[in-house]
Design a protein around this motif. Sequence first.
Motif, PDB file in Angstrom:
ATOM      1  N   CYS A 129       1.099  -1.318   0.129  1.00 20.74           N
ATOM      2  CA  CYS A 129      -0.333   0.043   0.030  1.00 20.74           C
ATOM      3  C   CYS A 129       0.505   1.073   0.564  1.00 20.74           C
ATOM      4  CB  CYS A 129      -0.728   0.139   1.202  1.00 20.74           C
ATOM      5  SG  CYS A 129      -2.580  -1.139   1.524  1.00 20.74           S
ATOM      6  N   VAL A 130       0.239   2.522  -0.940  1.00 21.98           N
ATOM      7  CA  VAL A 130       1.137   3.879  -0.781  1.00 21.98           C
ATOM      8  C   VAL A 130      -0.024   5.097  -0.375  1.00 21.98           C
ATOM      9  CG1 VAL A 130       2.759   2.293  -2.691  1.00 21.98           C
ATOM     10  CG2 VAL A 130       0.505   3.877  -2.982  1.00 21.98           C
ATOM     11  N   PRO A 131       0.753   5.695  -0.006  1.00 22.67           N
ATOM     12  CA  PRO A 131      -0.153   6.731   0.137  1.00 22.67           C
ATOM     13  C   PRO A 131      -1.205   7.286  -0.422  1.00 22.67           C
ATOM     14  CG  PRO A 131       1.808   7.362   1.073  1.00 22.67           C
ATOM     15  CD  PRO A 131       2.111   6.164   0.667  1.00 22.67           C
ATOM     16  N   ILE A 132      -2.202   7.784  -1.168  1.00 20.65           N
ATOM     17  CA  ILE A 132      -3.498   8.025  -1.569  1.00 20.65           C
ATOM     18  C   ILE A 132      -2.049   9.003  -2.946  1.00 20.65           C
ATOM     19  CG2 ILE A 132      -5.198   9.336  -2.893  1.00 20.65           C
ATOM     20  CD1 ILE A 132      -6.377   7.760   0.071  1.00 20.65           C
ATOM     21  N   PRO A 133      -2.346   8.319  -4.156  1.00 19.02           N
ATOM     22  CA  PRO A 133      -1.548   9.644  -5.157  1.00 19.02           C
ATOM     23  C   PRO A 133      -1.844  11.290  -5.271  1.00 19.02           C
ATOM     24  CG  PRO A 133      -1.614   7.268  -6.296  1.00 19.02           C
ATOM     25  CD  PRO A 133      -2.935   7.349  -4.804  1.00 19.02           C
ATOM     26  N   GLY A 134      -1.060  11.509  -5.295  1.00 16.29           N
ATOM     27  CA  GLY A 134      -1.594  13.215  -5.601  1.00 16.29           C
ATOM     28  C   GLY A 134      -2.564  14.300  -4.714  1.00 16.29           C
ATOM     29  N   GLU A 135      -2.591  13.553  -3.394  1.00 18.53           N
ATOM     30  CA  GLU A 135      -2.591  14.084  -2.046  1.00 18.53           C
ATOM     31  C   GLU A 135      -2.492  15.292  -2.558  1.00 18.53           C
ATOM     32  OE1 GLU A 135      -3.004  12.293   1.388  1.00 18.53           O
ATOM     33  OE2 GLU A 135      -4.725  11.160   1.185  1.00 18.53           O
ATOM     34  N   ASN A 136      -3.441  16.695  -2.377  1.00 22.39           N
ATOM     35  CA  ASN A 136      -2.485  18.210  -2.437  1.00 22.39           C
ATOM     36  C   ASN A 136      -2.109  18.321  -0.786  1.00 22.39           C
ATOM     37  OD1 ASN A 136      -2.951  19.231  -5.211  1.00 22.39           O
ATOM     38  ND2 ASN A 136      -4.874  18.554  -5.037  1.00 22.39           N
ATOM     39  N   LEU A 141      -2.030  19.750   5.581  1.00 14.08           N
ATOM     40  CA  LEU A 141      -2.343  20.541   6.621  1.00 14.08           C
ATOM     41  C   LEU A 141      -3.924  20.249   6.997  1.00 14.08           C
ATOM     42  CD1 LEU A 141      -1.470  23.828   4.979  1.00 14.08           C
ATOM     43  CD2 LEU A 141      -0.046  22.505   6.853  1.00 14.08           C
ATOM     44  N   ILE A 142      -4.795  20.332   6.434  1.00  9.49           N
ATOM     45  CA  ILE A 142      -5.860  19.984   7.517  1.00  9.49           C
ATOM     46  C   ILE A 142      -6.431  19.123   8.536  1.00  9.49           C
ATOM     47  CG2 ILE A 142      -8.073  19.615   7.514  1.00  9.49           C
ATOM     48  CD1 ILE A 142      -8.647  21.520   5.007  1.00  9.49           C
ATOM     49  N   LEU A 143      -5.405  17.263   7.614  1.00 11.79           N
ATOM     50  CA  LEU A 143      -5.361  16.448   9.049  1.00 11.79           C
ATOM     51  C   LEU A 143      -4.160  16.396  10.293  1.00 11.79           C
ATOM     52  CD1 LEU A 143      -6.018  13.425   6.503  1.00 11.79           C
ATOM     53  CD2 LEU A 143      -7.075  14.388   7.983  1.00 11.79           C
ATOM     54  N   SER A 144      -3.808  16.859   9.422  1.00 13.69           N
ATOM     55  CA  SER A 144      -2.129  17.431  11.185  1.00 13.69           C
ATOM     56  C   SER A 144      -2.841  18.348  11.993  1.00 13.69           C
ATOM     57  CB  SER A 144      -1.528  18.156  10.653  1.00 13.69           C
ATOM     58  OG  SER A 144      -0.927  17.707   8.623  1.00 13.69           O
ATOM     59  N   HIS A 299     -15.228   8.883   0.128  1.00 11.56           N
ATOM     60  CA  HIS A 299     -14.314  10.416  -0.046  1.00 11.56           C
ATOM     61  C   HIS A 299     -13.149  10.431  -0.017  1.00 11.56           C
ATOM     62  CE1 HIS A 299     -14.871  12.100   3.437  1.00 11.56           C
ATOM     63  NE2 HIS A 299     -16.021  11.676   3.957  1.00 11.56           N
ATOM     64  N   ASN A 300     -11.832  11.460  -0.217  1.00 14.33           N
ATOM     65  CA  ASN A 300     -11.213  11.742   0.308  1.00 14.33           C
ATOM     66  C   ASN A 300     -10.662  12.749   0.689  1.00 14.33           C
ATOM     67  OD1 ASN A 300      -8.357  10.957   1.018  1.00 14.33           O
ATOM     68  ND2 ASN A 300      -7.778  11.717  -0.871  1.00 14.33           N
ATOM     69  N   ASN A 301     -12.028  13.446   1.055  1.00 13.33           N
ATOM     70  CA  ASN A 301     -11.415  14.701   1.517  1.00 13.33           C
ATOM     71  C   ASN A 301     -11.885  15.172   3.730  1.00 13.33           C
ATOM     72  OD1 ASN A 301     -13.042  17.511   2.984  1.00 13.33           O
ATOM     73  ND2 ASN A 301     -13.823  18.433   0.480  1.00 13.33           N
ATOM     74  N   PRO A 302     -10.680  15.118   4.211  1.00 11.75           N
ATOM     75  CA  PRO A 302     -10.670  16.106   5.295  1.00 11.75           C
ATOM     76  C   PRO A 302     -12.134  16.677   6.356  1.00 11.75           C
ATOM     77  CG  PRO A 302      -9.101  16.574   4.912  1.00 11.75           C
ATOM     78  CD  PRO A 302      -9.509  16.647   3.887  1.00 11.75           C
ATOM     79  N   LEU A 303     -12.608  17.323   5.534  1.00 12.40           N
ATOM     80  CA  LEU A 303     -14.199  18.311   6.551  1.00 12.40           C
ATOM     81  C   LEU A 303     -14.497  17.566   5.957  1.00 12.40           C
ATOM     82  CD1 LEU A 303     -12.388  21.577   4.128  1.00 12.40           C
ATOM     83  CD2 LEU A 303     -12.241  21.476   6.656  1.00 12.40           C
ATOM     84  N   LEU A 304     -15.211  16.879   6.025  1.00 12.18           N
ATOM     85  CA  LEU A 304     -16.449  15.787   5.542  1.00 12.18           C
ATOM     86  C   LEU A 304     -16.230  15.092   6.482  1.00 12.18           C
ATOM     87  CD1 LEU A 304     -16.108  16.932   3.039  1.00 12.18           C
ATOM     88  CD2 LEU A 304     -18.100  15.178   2.097  1.00 12.18           C
ATOM     89  N   PRO A 305     -17.663  13.895   7.139  1.00 10.76           N
ATOM     90  CA  PRO A 305     -17.168  13.382   7.873  1.00 10.76           C
ATOM     91  C   PRO A 305     -17.159  11.644   7.575  1.00 10.76           C
ATOM     92  CG  PRO A 305     -19.518  14.268   8.239  1.00 10.76           C
ATOM     93  CD  PRO A 305     -18.801  15.481   6.568  1.00 10.76           C
ATOM     94  N   SER A 306     -16.660  11.052   8.809  1.00  9.95           N
ATOM     95  CA  SER A 306     -15.807   9.791   7.900  1.00  9.95           C
ATOM     96  C   SER A 306     -17.650   8.453   7.605  1.00  9.95           C
ATOM     97  CB  SER A 306     -15.174   8.777   8.596  1.00  9.95           C
ATOM     98  OG  SER A 306     -15.643   9.182  10.195  1.00  9.95           O
ATOM     99  N   ALA A 307     -18.052   9.326   8.239  1.00 11.74           N
ATOM    100  CA  ALA A 307     -19.178   7.963   7.758  1.00 11.74           C
ATOM    101  C   ALA A 307     -20.201   9.022   6.342  1.00 11.74           C
ATOM    102  CB  ALA A 307     -20.389   8.131   9.139  1.00 11.74           C
ATOM    103  N   THR A 308     -20.816   7.877   5.416  1.00  7.75           N
ATOM    104  CA  THR A 308     -21.291   8.490   4.105  1.00  7.75           C
ATOM    105  C   THR A 308     -22.459   9.194   4.789  1.00  7.75           C
ATOM    106  OG1 THR A 308     -22.654   6.807   4.789  1.00  7.75           O
ATOM    107  CG2 THR A 308     -21.282   5.830   3.472  1.00  7.75           C
TER     108      THR A 308
END
Length: 622
Positions: A129-136, A141-144, A299-308
Amino acid sequence: MPSTHDWINNPLDVVEGMFAASQSNPKSGWEAKVVEFFKDRLKEKDAHTWVPSLNDVPLHYLKPNSLVKFRCLIQDMFDPEFFMGAYETVDPSTNAKVLRCGRYKDVTECGVDFNSRNTVTAERQTFYCVPIPGENPWFSLILSHSYACSSQARVVPSTSYAPTRQKRTEDGQMCASQGHTEQHGNGDCKRQETEAPSSQTASASHLDLNFPLPGEKGPSCLVKVYEDWDSFKLNDTLEVFGILSVSPALSALADEKDASSSILDPTESMETAEEQRVHSPPASLVPRLHMLYARPLPHNNPLLPSATLEDNSAFLSSTLSEMASVRAELLTYLTHVLLGDALAAEYLILHLISNVYARRDVLPLGKFAMNLSGCPAAALYTQRFYQIIQQLVPSSFYLGMSLQNMNQMRLVPKKDYVANRLVSGALQLARNTFLFLDETHLEQGQLDTTGVRNVTALGNLISWQKVDYDFNYHQMEFPCNINVLIASEGRSLLPSDCQIHLQSQVSPPNMEEYLSNIQLHPQTSSQLNKFRIYLSVARQLDYSISDEMTKSVEDDFVDMRKDDPQSVSAEDLHRMLVVARLLSLSLGQTSLTRDSWLRAKHIDMLRRSRMEQHQCVNGNEP
């Protein structure tokens, strides 16, 4: 019940406690209880934020054998391996035997009795496994920041842990490495040296971590999977919660393979040296992660809840109520970016929220690849434009379609049978990645065989949302879901679902200064976050068309063809329906209304009218 500190810092204590309790009832299903224990803990409010992340915390700051998480893409799937699920050790001074658990470990305790009838051999799968390619950058910064704000996140360099190297005893025995070199015989094991093998540092310079995109950083990881591995697929994006293993014994054993190891473990003789190097890299560079639980990333957006979204109705309701106003703000911003072209900005929003929501036979439904022609060649407009898009989407990749890139880059993954691994290519991307193809770099010259193959692969990706991986003697089709935008001066040589010619409404005296001001003075962070949430939510909304609207659209299509049957084709109708769907979703509407259908027809008419005018002026353009 273990405290938070216990189950995160010492998860193996939980595992071994349940294993020991199961000995009185061998059919207790303790393995499933372990998984359920950690799943339940992680479902507690904010509990997943307490777990350190391999993506955001340097490896040397993480405690070995602790619980960590890893946001990743499955880049390759190795062959299954056998390991000792349970085994007995013998104390050489008292001959006392102890039954031990081998699950979620790479290295056994010393003094293994390989002749014990209580030894249980089990099987596990390994994913590379590799980190998700192309993460901006904004994503990390938001996750950290989120992780740093957690009261439990107090990660400091571990002073209680010193890297160790397994040391052979005088009679040549060694602690067993699970899944690879399981040395036979009973014996004592001397205390280990507190010294990391120097070969690990040397390996960093030449080890190919097989990232799909050039210039990527971050750890790759060997994820050991114990249950339901058939439910995972290549290129799945996951957040894996598991037990971190960085035992230098793995590297020491790999370095010390000799003739005796192939005798003791017959499977070793079946591996080439190249395969051993790829499948057993130094744990300091490619840590092992023993999966306890993994959740797919919708999705791959840390601003959204992890749940659907369906499971978070309050968030969804709040977001939907603001969709129309946020859309208007985003339209104004993108119009400014697109040199005052509001129609192009409208289509860009539709493109950014497009998504393959289903497949009918080979046809991917929902895709909306866009060709933005008329891009200024001067002032590096396309690069500046891409950098602004980077601020809006979680992951993206810029590909300048120069002759050199087309002839030299590896876009399509290829199977390496010598190393028994899948060599990654730039088109091995996670779903919902934004791919920016810059045709303004095109130049005179000849495409070689690789170049032709790469251009063909891009065409297939756009048309069918699939990439044909190269397995030497055959090709294997892998579906994908990637937003492709082609920026060009004239019409693109690649196919697209929609072409719109950029019509600049402003003529700044200094184009570069104009673009720099947009980039250097962007929207506020809170405004950008609103745009990011808006785009991700719009992609995930469900959509339907009522029977009444279906009949209305059919009647409209018949009326449009009455006067001139050639004016509107079935392909035009399909495109307008896609535009109508995206237009509805962009407004937070989950079903088609008459107003949205009329608006979709109107903007499609404006776009086609513009294209006809442009072709009249530039009659020689294809």
